[in-house]
Design a protein around this motif. Structure first.
Motif, PDB file in Angstrom:
ATOM      1  N   GLY A  27      27.076 -26.849   8.509  1.00  0.00           N
ATOM      2  CA  GLY A  27      27.195 -25.740   7.458  1.00  0.00           C
ATOM      3  C   GLY A  27      27.609 -26.713   6.052  1.00  0.00           C
ATOM      4  N   LEU A  28      28.848 -27.531   6.071  1.00  0.00           N
ATOM      5  CA  LEU A  28      29.020 -28.037   4.989  1.00  0.00           C
ATOM      6  C   LEU A  28      27.827 -29.161   4.335  1.00  0.00           C
ATOM      7  CD1 LEU A  28      31.706 -28.579   2.974  1.00  0.00           C
ATOM      8  CD2 LEU A  28      32.252 -30.472   4.567  1.00  0.00           C
ATOM      9  N   VAL A  29      27.023 -29.830   5.241  1.00  0.00           N
ATOM     10  CA  VAL A  29      26.273 -30.744   4.772  1.00  0.00           C
ATOM     11  C   VAL A  29      25.095 -29.960   3.869  1.00  0.00           C
ATOM     12  CG1 VAL A  29      24.113 -32.216   5.378  1.00  0.00           C
ATOM     13  CG2 VAL A  29      26.657 -32.196   6.769  1.00  0.00           C
ATOM     14  N   ALA A  30      24.826 -28.436   4.642  1.00  0.00           N
ATOM     15  CA  ALA A  30      23.768 -27.666   4.161  1.00  0.00           C
ATOM     16  C   ALA A  30      24.384 -27.075   2.581  1.00  0.00           C
ATOM     17  CB  ALA A  30      23.523 -26.704   4.993  1.00  0.00           C
ATOM     18  N   ILE A  31      25.825 -26.882   2.758  1.00  0.00           N
ATOM     19  CA  ILE A  31      26.233 -26.322   1.338  1.00  0.00           C
ATOM     20  C   ILE A  31      26.056 -27.259   0.043  1.00  0.00           C
ATOM     21  CG2 ILE A  31      28.560 -25.496   0.258  1.00  0.00           C
ATOM     22  CD1 ILE A  31      29.192 -24.465   2.910  1.00  0.00           C
ATOM     23  N   PHE A  36      22.355 -28.995  -4.383  1.00  0.00           N
ATOM     24  CA  PHE A  36      21.592 -30.082  -5.240  1.00  0.00           C
ATOM     25  C   PHE A  36      19.968 -29.877  -5.219  1.00  0.00           C
ATOM     26  CE2 PHE A  36      25.489 -32.450  -4.591  1.00  0.00           C
ATOM     27  CZ  PHE A  36      25.749 -32.638  -6.045  1.00  0.00           C
ATOM     28  N   LEU A  37      19.755 -29.077  -3.890  1.00  0.00           N
ATOM     29  CA  LEU A  37      18.217 -28.754  -3.768  1.00  0.00           C
ATOM     30  C   LEU A  37      17.954 -27.322  -4.361  1.00  0.00           C
ATOM     31  CD1 LEU A  37      17.886 -30.206  -0.270  1.00  0.00           C
ATOM     32  CD2 LEU A  37      16.839 -31.065  -2.384  1.00  0.00           C
ATOM     33  N   GLY A  38      18.913 -26.621  -4.668  1.00  0.00           N
ATOM     34  CA  GLY A  38      18.803 -25.231  -5.329  1.00  0.00           C
ATOM     35  C   GLY A  38      18.501 -24.105  -4.281  1.00  0.00           C
ATOM     36  N   TRP A  39      19.031 -24.430  -3.073  1.00  0.00           N
ATOM     37  CA  TRP A  39      18.865 -23.414  -1.983  1.00  0.00           C
ATOM     38  C   TRP A  39      20.022 -22.263  -2.402  1.00  0.00           C
ATOM     39  CZ3 TRP A  39      19.518 -27.265   2.629  1.00  0.00           C
ATOM     40  CH2 TRP A  39      18.445 -27.984   2.727  1.00  0.00           C
ATOM     41  N   GLN A  40      19.700 -20.840  -2.529  1.00  0.00           N
ATOM     42  CA  GLN A  40      20.328 -19.832  -2.805  1.00  0.00           C
ATOM     43  C   GLN A  40      21.058 -19.474  -1.498  1.00  0.00           C
ATOM     44  OE1 GLN A  40      21.646 -19.086  -5.973  1.00  0.00           O
ATOM     45  NE2 GLN A  40      20.523 -21.109  -6.471  1.00  0.00           N
ATOM     46  N   TRP A  41      20.638 -19.657  -0.494  1.00  0.00           N
ATOM     47  CA  TRP A  41      21.162 -19.086   0.557  1.00  0.00           C
ATOM     48  C   TRP A  41      22.629 -19.593   1.205  1.00  0.00           C
ATOM     49  CZ3 TRP A  41      22.226 -21.938   4.989  1.00  0.00           C
ATOM     50  CH2 TRP A  41      21.809 -23.207   5.052  1.00  0.00           C
ATOM     51  N   VAL A  42      22.866 -20.860   0.482  1.00  0.00           N
ATOM     52  CA  VAL A  42      24.164 -21.404   0.895  1.00  0.00           C
ATOM     53  C   VAL A  42      25.202 -21.173   0.061  1.00  0.00           C
ATOM     54  CG1 VAL A  42      22.965 -23.959   1.502  1.00  0.00           C
ATOM     55  CG2 VAL A  42      23.685 -23.599  -0.793  1.00  0.00           C
ATOM     56  N   ARG A  43      24.788 -20.197  -0.894  1.00  0.00           N
ATOM     57  CA  ARG A  43      25.857 -19.242  -1.757  1.00  0.00           C
ATOM     58  C   ARG A  43      26.248 -17.701  -1.076  1.00  0.00           C
ATOM     59  NH1 ARG A  43      27.239 -21.859  -6.745  1.00  0.00           N
ATOM     60  NH2 ARG A  43      25.870 -23.384  -7.133  1.00  0.00           N
ATOM     61  N   PHE A 124      34.907 -23.792  -4.414  1.00  0.00           N
ATOM     62  CA  PHE A 124      35.142 -24.158  -5.969  1.00  0.00           C
ATOM     63  C   PHE A 124      34.117 -24.974  -6.417  1.00  0.00           C
ATOM     64  CE2 PHE A 124      39.234 -23.479  -3.758  1.00  0.00           C
ATOM     65  CZ  PHE A 124      39.768 -22.216  -4.670  1.00  0.00           C
ATOM     66  N   LEU A 125      33.419 -25.626  -5.646  1.00  0.00           N
ATOM     67  CA  LEU A 125      32.416 -26.598  -6.153  1.00  0.00           C
ATOM     68  C   LEU A 125      30.971 -25.928  -5.935  1.00  0.00           C
ATOM     69  CD1 LEU A 125      33.499 -29.991  -4.621  1.00  0.00           C
ATOM     70  CD2 LEU A 125      33.964 -29.302  -6.931  1.00  0.00           C
ATOM     71  N   VAL A 126      30.686 -25.313  -5.212  1.00  0.00           N
ATOM     72  CA  VAL A 126      29.564 -24.502  -4.902  1.00  0.00           C
ATOM     73  C   VAL A 126      29.927 -23.071  -4.614  1.00  0.00           C
ATOM     74  CG1 VAL A 126      27.337 -24.384  -3.671  1.00  0.00           C
ATOM     75  CG2 VAL A 126      28.567 -26.523  -3.864  1.00  0.00           C
ATOM     76  N   ARG A 127      30.196 -22.282  -5.499  1.00  0.00           N
ATOM     77  CA  ARG A 127      30.812 -20.964  -5.599  1.00  0.00           C
ATOM     78  C   ARG A 127      29.735 -19.998  -4.770  1.00  0.00           C
ATOM     79  NH1 ARG A 127      35.468 -20.137  -7.673  1.00  0.00           N
ATOM     80  NH2 ARG A 127      36.278 -21.438  -9.287  1.00  0.00           N
ATOM     81  N   PRO A 128      30.455 -19.460  -3.828  1.00  0.00           N
ATOM     82  CA  PRO A 128      29.852 -18.291  -2.722  1.00  0.00           C
ATOM     83  C   PRO A 128      29.582 -17.144  -3.825  1.00  0.00           C
ATOM     84  CG  PRO A 128      31.981 -18.640  -2.248  1.00  0.00           C
ATOM     85  CD  PRO A 128      31.846 -19.430  -3.272  1.00  0.00           C
ATOM     86  N   ARG A 129      28.276 -16.358  -3.652  1.00  0.00           N
ATOM     87  CA  ARG A 129      28.090 -15.282  -4.554  1.00  0.00           C
ATOM     88  C   ARG A 129      27.761 -13.961  -3.418  1.00  0.00           C
ATOM     89  NH1 ARG A 129      23.977 -18.650  -7.621  1.00  0.00           N
ATOM     90  NH2 ARG A 129      25.373 -19.588  -9.098  1.00  0.00           N
TER      91      ARG A 129
END
Length: 133
Positions: A27-31, A36-43, A124-129
């Protein structure tokens, strides 16, 4: 309950435990990779909240010196089935080799705490939405 069923339940718990470990690590690797790959699901807020909750429980247990309930339950089932230690099925042998290794307690506490801090930093670096639906 039949000993064979107890061992099957113990193996199911071991598989579940392994899946939770994979969820936290991958999960952390995916986040970060997904950022960087623009995957919105990780947010996704619920994915991120469950990810943070699982590692938070692990870190808290390590600080308190508490053995994971999944480990305790699995060992209890194996003991009730008359199995000593970690001998047994193919699944059990390999998954336990991955999950359970020997090191001083401080090593686990440090690793879990650092990993938990990385997961927290990811908020904080890859904010969830939250979804807007």
């Amino acid at each position: 309950m039949d000993n064979q069923w107890l061992l099957i339940l113990a193996d199911v718990l071991l598989i579940l435990h392994t899946m939770l470990v994979a969820f936290v690590i991958l999960g952390l690797v995916a986040i970060f990779g997904g950022h960087f790959l623009g995957w919105q699901w990780v947010r996704n807020f619920w994915f991120r909240l469950s990810h943070l909750a699982v590692i938070s429980i692990v870190v808290l247990q390590s600080w308190l010196g508490v053995l994971c309930p999944l480990t305790t339950w699995e060992l209890t089932l194996r003991s009730k089935a008359g199995e000593a230690g970690y001998e047994g099925s193919f699944i059990q042998h390999w998954l336990q080799s991955i999950l359970y290794y020997s090191a001083p307690d401080w090593v686990f506490i440090l690793v879990y705490t650092v990993f938990g801090a990385l997961v927290l930093a990811s908020w904080f670096l890859v904010r969830p939405r939250r979804s807007r639906d």
